[in-house]
Design a protein around this motif. Structure first.
Motif, PDB file in Angstrom:
ATOM      1  N   GLN A  12      32.071  32.855  49.841  1.00  0.00           N
ATOM      2  CA  GLN A  12      32.125  31.741  48.903  1.00  0.00           C
ATOM      3  C   GLN A  12      33.335  30.888  49.282  1.00  0.00           C
ATOM      4  OE1 GLN A  12      32.570  33.887  45.257  1.00  0.00           O
ATOM      5  NE2 GLN A  12      34.045  35.258  46.176  1.00  0.00           N
ATOM      6  N   ARG A  43      38.094  31.552  45.598  1.00  0.00           N
ATOM      7  CA  ARG A  43      37.187  32.164  44.620  1.00  0.00           C
ATOM      8  C   ARG A  43      37.093  33.676  44.819  1.00  0.00           C
ATOM      9  NH1 ARG A  43      36.675  27.383  42.588  1.00  0.00           N
ATOM     10  NH2 ARG A  43      35.235  25.829  43.380  1.00  0.00           N
ATOM     11  N   SER A  44      37.822  34.209  45.769  1.00  0.00           N
ATOM     12  CA  SER A  44      37.654  35.626  46.101  1.00  0.00           C
ATOM     13  C   SER A  44      38.186  36.516  44.972  1.00  0.00           C
ATOM     14  CB  SER A  44      38.397  35.944  47.385  1.00  0.00           C
ATOM     15  OG  SER A  44      39.772  35.858  47.132  1.00  0.00           O
ATOM     16  N   HIS A  45      37.852  37.777  45.023  1.00  0.00           N
ATOM     17  CA  HIS A  45      38.186  38.677  43.920  1.00  0.00           C
ATOM     18  C   HIS A  45      39.690  38.880  43.753  1.00  0.00           C
ATOM     19  CE1 HIS A  45      37.788  41.741  40.924  1.00  0.00           C
ATOM     20  NE2 HIS A  45      38.335  42.660  41.684  1.00  0.00           N
ATOM     21  N   CYS A  52      41.554  37.893  40.622  1.00  0.00           N
ATOM     22  CA  CYS A  52      41.468  38.611  39.356  1.00  0.00           C
ATOM     23  C   CYS A  52      42.686  39.487  39.085  1.00  0.00           C
ATOM     24  CB  CYS A  52      40.218  39.476  39.318  1.00  0.00           C
ATOM     25  SG  CYS A  52      38.724  38.499  39.214  1.00  0.00           S
ATOM     26  N   THR A  87      35.360  46.051  36.605  1.00  0.00           N
ATOM     27  CA  THR A  87      36.103  44.803  36.472  1.00  0.00           C
ATOM     28  C   THR A  87      35.895  43.924  37.697  1.00  0.00           C
ATOM     29  OG1 THR A  87      38.047  45.749  37.525  1.00  0.00           O
ATOM     30  CG2 THR A  87      37.901  45.960  35.133  1.00  0.00           C
ATOM     31  N   SER A 133      34.382  41.432  40.702  1.00  0.00           N
ATOM     32  CA  SER A 133      33.631  40.196  40.806  1.00  0.00           C
ATOM     33  C   SER A 133      32.221  40.529  41.277  1.00  0.00           C
ATOM     34  CB  SER A 133      34.298  39.256  41.814  1.00  0.00           C
ATOM     35  OG  SER A 133      35.534  38.831  41.326  1.00  0.00           O
ATOM     36  N   THR A 134      31.319  39.557  41.094  1.00  0.00           N
ATOM     37  CA  THR A 134      29.928  39.835  41.461  1.00  0.00           C
ATOM     38  C   THR A 134      29.764  40.051  42.963  1.00  0.00           C
ATOM     39  OG1 THR A 134      29.580  37.465  41.579  1.00  0.00           O
ATOM     40  CG2 THR A 134      28.960  38.549  39.542  1.00  0.00           C
ATOM     41  N   VAL A 135      30.722  39.576  43.747  1.00  0.00           N
ATOM     42  CA  VAL A 135      30.574  39.690  45.198  1.00  0.00           C
ATOM     43  C   VAL A 135      31.059  41.021  45.753  1.00  0.00           C
ATOM     44  CG1 VAL A 135      30.704  37.221  45.614  1.00  0.00           C
ATOM     45  CG2 VAL A 135      32.788  38.552  45.525  1.00  0.00           C
ATOM     46  N   ASP A 163      28.155  41.185  30.755  1.00  0.00           N
ATOM     47  CA  ASP A 163      27.987  40.855  32.165  1.00  0.00           C
ATOM     48  C   ASP A 163      29.023  41.549  33.028  1.00  0.00           C
ATOM     49  OD1 ASP A 163      29.867  39.363  30.836  1.00  0.00           O
ATOM     50  OD2 ASP A 163      29.692  37.634  32.142  1.00  0.00           O
ATOM     51  N   LYS A 164      30.188  41.790  32.459  1.00  0.00           N
ATOM     52  CA  LYS A 164      31.201  42.559  33.178  1.00  0.00           C
ATOM     53  C   LYS A 164      32.248  43.028  32.191  1.00  0.00           C
ATOM     54  CE  LYS A 164      34.886  41.144  35.648  1.00  0.00           C
ATOM     55  NZ  LYS A 164      35.656  40.475  36.687  1.00  0.00           N
ATOM     56  N   LEU A 165      33.056  43.999  32.614  1.00  0.00           N
ATOM     57  CA  LEU A 165      34.156  44.432  31.771  1.00  0.00           C
ATOM     58  C   LEU A 165      35.400  43.743  32.307  1.00  0.00           C
ATOM     59  CD1 LEU A 165      33.233  48.200  31.688  1.00  0.00           C
ATOM     60  CD2 LEU A 165      32.522  46.398  30.146  1.00  0.00           C
ATOM     61  N   ARG A 166      36.001  42.919  31.483  1.00  0.00           N
ATOM     62  CA  ARG A 166      37.133  42.136  31.973  1.00  0.00           C
ATOM     63  C   ARG A 166      38.417  42.932  31.858  1.00  0.00           C
ATOM     64  NH1 ARG A 166      33.235  39.305  29.764  1.00  0.00           N
ATOM     65  NH2 ARG A 166      32.320  37.864  31.240  1.00  0.00           N
ATOM     66  N   TYR A 204      17.398  43.200  41.122  1.00  0.00           N
ATOM     67  CA  TYR A 204      18.547  43.065  40.222  1.00  0.00           C
ATOM     68  C   TYR A 204      18.521  44.160  39.155  1.00  0.00           C
ATOM     69  CZ  TYR A 204      18.949  38.604  42.590  1.00  0.00           C
ATOM     70  OH  TYR A 204      19.085  37.647  43.556  1.00  0.00           O
ATOM     71  N   ARG A 243      21.130  47.373  38.564  1.00  0.00           N
ATOM     72  CA  ARG A 243      21.677  47.738  37.263  1.00  0.00           C
ATOM     73  C   ARG A 243      21.459  49.230  36.985  1.00  0.00           C
ATOM     74  NH1 ARG A 243      25.290  45.285  33.780  1.00  0.00           N
ATOM     75  NH2 ARG A 243      25.374  46.728  32.059  1.00  0.00           N
TER      76      ARG A 243
END
Lengths: 225, 647, 249
Positions: free
Chosen positions: B38, B42-44, B47, B210, B212-214, B247-250, B478, B482
């Motif tokens: 990406q 924007r990389s993880h 976070c 926690t 990222s989607t990638v 959608d995710k655990l922050r 997908y 899950r």
């Protein structure tokens, strides 16, 4: 002097344009509305002030250099600016965004109004060769007639309020874009001060219109023919 | 003849990839192609919140790189590779100063020097921080340096491109990479003298993470399937404090505890009162009570286990749910805004509650993989890292390197907070000179490699993607992802036991069967992420096998890998120094029976025996579609492994 | 039994050249849902309200905690991040559109490369001598650091530009994000050594003088970055540079 690149010219033109809205155009506007408001004091005072102006030396040169050329420049730049953006208050109706949009719309209105205003005052004056002491009674007759109709009154009320808004808001824009006021508080305080300036000028303009509408008094030249 | 510039391919635009790129560009000996999934920024790595460790000792607490080394090794339960960790801790202060020079907005002291805060697993203020988004700030400043090099023409960025695998020649040497353009869906090869994988961690294997989607771990898995060793896969860090979400655990940063946050639950089971109405006497500050020395700042593995215990074994979760309080309300609002503003705003945005006014509700979540691709290194005669060795950070595939969360040597069995940013930047910078010397001495230059090597790789992957896009089964990829993630959450998490692990490992073959029935749910031939995702899902299935089998085979309790069955039951009054005396006595002859209390001596013998058997890096190799796991010695030459204790 | 559902209306586009079209989706309601989880649910069973087996909706995302900037899109008419758009807090049906100021790649995914080009143009970096150990960085007041930190939180998401009436698809305006970065680097003691170079880059077409001070940027910024302070500050720096260049050079 080093050659100016296209980019530098662009920057310089926009900066000058912003400055020009204040000096001389803004100053002239304030002056114009102030002098005209003498009409509320009395016809004679009003006429004397117009006589004074019309008898200035090098009047033609002064008018070209300090009024018509700057107005033309400011208008052309205004059209460029108008078309360089796309207004979006529909989705983002924040107060400042509204003022941005109104600044552009009032710019267009004032431009149209000026064509009308100059076309009904300055153009006949030149056409009929009314200069110096003849100018004042000639113009006042025109104005008397103008304010006898509702259409004339409305055109002037819209034109004047557009001009004063454009000026007051432009004054604020000038201060921001020249970096005179920076912080959010400073910007808000300046907004209030400039809004007052705008209201005072609007009041002066409206008072003049009211006076003309209520008391059309024919005038004669102060100096015999 | 002018020497040709070397070509280095770096995959990944996070901290490790960017710092490697910076180091290599700086040498002016190589052209760098930076491949990123990406846009950069924007990389993880963005976070990471709390900070980055370096023993600068600005507060005069007596901290030193040696202390940092000790804490890191101890935090990792002695599984980390000591020469590397020592070098990292020694280089840490210079790294912080470098980042500071690059313009990272590190918080400052009144005199204008760097400010440091406390973090888990140490008693020193060692963590430099930039508000509550330190990772973001570090990524940005490295990204800025790379932008400068891009401006100067030294870096070519290839964003929205995916790494599919290494191009290996007939001798198994990496000669380039297979790249997938995520917009045009075109597959092509890039020739390079060396390829660096800085592709991050695999936490997407779990449903509640926690990450990222990638963070699918696909690139590292691809290397594993091409023959690279994957080490310590079973060591997955569970972060004790995350915000529940769908959608995710922050993440709720450890800095919340570093700045005084306290973890508690109501003493009474099922207490549903407003937390602010629960009097101090009726609150159970379990970490503070059990670990008076480190309190809320015990390492993450310990904190997560204790929360798990309180919630599941003692049934004291808030209102019967799997959550505990993380309380900052005793601190002033101004202090909180200044020190933690960013993360507290995030909590408020995602839950609607203001942590300045009411305690946060948090629960552990999968956070980081201590394991990753096995990498090599070389020491000089004094045991220090040889700075220009081409072996540094090289995987077991020649010419293929790994750095950052994708590697394995720096955190042992459990990572300390604020050490990951350090290890990412350290590995990136450290490997640079070695990669260049490898590129300089690589036997054949890439031009001499037969073009068939590249053509074959390209046609293999083109074919694979073509067949993926034609998949027309019944399984939604997908959904399958899950389900895999839920299975891993349920079975391979904080508390592990062999029966469950075995069941889990067997169930992965069900996922493989289901995978064969996958449908490529997107038919567009432009910017279609689904075929890529299906390929990544395949990798994640392989990864889950590494993790689960590694966990199943490792019959001990070490760091994040907790099997209660094999807990050595440390006596509560045991002092780890006893173990050092015990070792010394052993070295000088025999240990007298009365030198230690009997229970202590027994424990130490158990500990020693366990270390002899299990203080080893687990190495997974891909054989017959299964991970074959063997064990390699850990370099513990610098510090004697000893029992951990934090109270 | 009527189950509570979430309705979404999504503007879709198959590729940059094709025509956009609208599709409507309806998914079962679940607590803690945000726009991302809705889109993920659509991925898991891609079907519109009246058509089975459509392609899943494509969008850009990564961190899902509002630090990466990826998942920016127009939600119910306003630009924002999809991850912080909690279903319980926004109006239904949820209308999703791609950002309008950037070329659409596919569906809700756009190409914000122009923003990164702008960062390159304004030289948004501190020039350092190299990564070798040169000792401590410059001493800096924490108040300056605090200002810089706020500016440095910009995640290049593009909300400011989407809301800006002066930033259009076909002009070359650099926009608030880039101006704010100029201020960020000019505030750094080392960065300030090259302040003039950055100012020159914003003193041209599409530069700071083109800003119409609509100040929608600062309202739209999810990180509350004082963008308009930055614009005024860079205006001052460029004005002074203009006067200096005219009068002193």
């Amino acid at each position: 002097m080093a050659k100016i690149t296209q980019d530098q010219a662009h920057f310089l033109l926009l900066k000058i344009n912003s400055l020009m809205g204040l000096i001389p155009i803004g100053v002239f506007l304030a002056f114009h509305l102030g002098i005209n408001a003498l009409r509320t004091v009395g016809p004679l005072q009003y006429q004397l002030s117009i006589d004074l102006i019309n008898n200035l030396p090098f009047l033609f040169g002064i008018e070209i250099a300090f009024i018509y050329a700057p107005l033309l420049f400011h208008s052309m730049m205004g059209f460029y600016i108008y078309f360089s953006g796309k207004r979006n208050v529909g989705h983002y109706g924040y107060p400042r965004n509204w003022r941005y949009t109104l600044q552009r719309i009032t710019g267009l209105i004032v431009f149209a109004f000026l064509i009308y205003h100059l076309g009904t005052t300055v153009a006949p004056k030149i056409f009929y060769g009314k200069h110096q002491f003849l100018a004042a009674p000639f113009l006042m007759d025109i104005m008397n007639a103008e304010f006898q109709t509702w259409s004339g009154r409305i055109i002037y009320l819209i034109g004047i309020s557009s001009a004063t808004f454009h000026f007051a808001n432009g004054l604020w824009g000038f201060c921001v874009s020249w970096g005179i006021i920076i912080g959010q508080n400073a910007q808000r305080n300046a907004s209030i001060v400039f809004a007052m300036v705008g209201l005072v000028l609007t009041f002066l303009g409206f008072a003049t219109v009211l006076e003309f509408s209520l008391n059309p008094i024919p005038v004669t030249p102060t100096v015999g023919e | 003849m002018a020497q040709r510039k070397k070509k280095i391919i770096i995959v990944g635009g996070g901290l490790a990839g960017l710092s490697a790129a910076m180091k290599i560009c700086e040498s002016d000996q190589a052209e760098v192609t930076l491949v990123a999934y990406q846009s950069l920024k924007r990389s993880h790595s963005v976070c990471a919140q709390g900070g980055i460790n370096a023993a600068i000792d600005s507060k005069g607490e007596g901290d030193s790189p040696d202390n940092h080394f000790y804490d890191t090794i101890k935090g990792g339960d002695f599984l980390a590779e000591q020469p590397l960790v020592r070098d990292m801790c020694y280089k840490a202060p210079a790294i912080i100063h470098l980042m500071d020079r690059m313009g990272v907005a590190f918080n400052r002291t009144p005199e204008g020097h760097l400010a440091f805060r406390r973090f888990g697993g140490t008693l020193y203020s060692r963590t430099a921080f930039s508000g509550a988004t330190t990772g973001q700030q570090l990524v940005y400043s490295l990204d800025e340096q790379i932008r400068k090099y891009e401006h100067d023409g030294l870096v070519q960025k290839m964003v929205w491109h995916e790494y599919l695998g290494a191009v290996l020649d007939s001798k198994g040497v990496c000669r380039g990479a297979i790249i997938h353009d995520l917009r045009t869906n075109e597959i092509f090869t890039l020739a390079g003298d060396a390829v660096i994988l800085a592709t991050g961690g695999p936490s997407q294997v779990y449903a509640g993470s926690t990450a990222s989607t990638v963070n699918t771990g696909a690139a590292a898995t691809m290397a594993y399937m091409q023959g690279a060793k994957y080490a310590n896969g079973e060591f997955i860090q569970i972060h004790p404090t995350a915000i529940p979400g769908r959608d995710k655990l922050r993440l709720m940063s450890e800095s919340a505890r570093g700045e005084g946050g306290r973890i508690w639950v109501p003493k009474r089971e099922g207490d549903t009162r407003d937390p602010l109405k629960i009097p101090e006497m009726e609150r159970y500050y379990f970490l503070e009570e059990k670990y008076p020395l480190f309190g809320n700042l015990v390492p993450r593995d310990v904190a997560s286990r204790e929360i798990y215990d309180v919630v599941y074994n003692q049934n004291l979760g808030i209102g019967g749910q799997s959550m505990v309080y993380l309380d900052l309300t005793h601190k002033s609002k101004e202090f909180l805004q200044d020190r933690l503003g960013g993360i507290l705003d995030i909590y408020k945005k995602f839950t609607g509650d203001d942590p300045k006014l009411t305690p946060m509700k948090i629960f552990p979540a999968v956070h980081y993989s201590m394991g990753g691709l096995w990498t090599d290194y070389e020491t000089d005669s004094a045991g220090m890292i040889e700075p220009k060795s081409p072996r540094n950070q090289m995987t077991s595939i020649q010419g293929l390197y790994a750095a950052g969360e994708a590697d394995c040597h720096y955190h042992g069995a459990n990572r300390l907070g604020a050490n990951s940013l350090l290890s990412c930047i350290y590995t990136g910078l450290m490997m640079g000179p070695g990669v260049l010397s490898y590129a300089a001495q690589v036997s054949k230059s890439t031009e001499d490699v037969p073009s068939s090597v590249f053509d074959d790789a390209k046609s293999y992957w083109t074919g694979r993607f073509k067949s993926i896009s034609q998949l027309n089964g019944r399984e939604n990829p997908y959904k399958l992802h899950r389900d895999l993630g839920e299975m891993m959450m349920a079975n391979v998490l904080i508390v592990r036991d062999n029966k469950t692990l075995e069941k889990a490992f067997n169930s992965i073959s069900d996922f493989e069967t289901r995978f064969k029935d996958v449908k490529c749910v997107d038919s567009n031939d432009w910017a279609n992420p689904t075929p890529s995702f299906i390929n990544q899902l395949y990798c994640m299935i392989q990864l889950s096998k590494i993790i689960t089998k590694g966990a199943l085979m490792r019959d001990e309790f070490r760091g994040a890998h907790y099997k209660p069955e094999f807990d050595l039951k440390q006596p509560s009054d045991f002092d780890p120094h006893e173990y050092i005396h015990y070792q010394e006595q052993k070295n000088f002859g025999e240990v007298k029976d009365d030198a230690f209390p009997k229970s202590h001596l027994d424990y130490m013998k158990r500990f020693e025996a366990n270390n002899n058997k299990w203080l080893k890096t687990s190495i997974a190799q891909f054989e017959d579609n299964q991970p074959n796991i063997t064990y390699a010695d850990v370099n513990t030459s610098l510090m004697i492994p000893r029992p951990r204790k934090y109270d | 039994m009527s189950q509570k559902t979430i309705k979404l209306k999504i503007k879709r586009q198959d590729n940059p050249r094709s025509k956009p079209y609208w599709q409507e989706f309806e998914i079962p309601y679940q607590p803690l849902s945000n726009v991302i989880s809705c889109l993920q649910d659509i991925q898991k069973s891609p079907a519109t309200a009246n058509e089975l087996g459509v392609n899943p909706v494509i969008w850009d995302c990564s961190c899902l905690e509002e630090v990466c900037g990826s998942c920016t899109m127009i939600i119910n008419g306003r630009v924002r991040q999809a991850c912080t758009a909690l279903v319980d807090q926004i109006e239904s049906p949820i209308v999703l559109e791609p950002m309008s100021k950037f070329p659409v790649v596919r569906d809700l995914m756009v190409d914000r490369n122009r923003m990164f080009r702008a960062l390159k143009k304004v030289k948004a970096w501190v020039d350092i001598d190299g990564s070798q150990d040169l000792g401590e960085g410059p001493i800096m007041a924490d108040s300056v650091r605090a200002t810089r930190y706020t500016l440095s939180e910009c995640m290049t998401c593009g909300c400011c530009l989407e809301a800006c009436p002066q930033y259009t698809k076909d002009n070359s305006f650099l926009g608030a994000a880039a101006f704010s970065q100029v201020r960020l680097f000019n505030l750094h003691p080392t960065g300030a050594m090259h302040a003039d170079e950055r100012l020159e880059e914003v003193m041209g077409k599409g530069g700071i003088a083109d800003c119409g001070n609509a100040q929608a940027c600062v309202e739209a910024c999810p990180k509350n970055i004082p963008l308009t302070d930055s614009i005024a500050d860079i205006s001052r720096q460029t004005s002074l540079k203009l006067l200096k260049d005219l009068l002193l050079k």
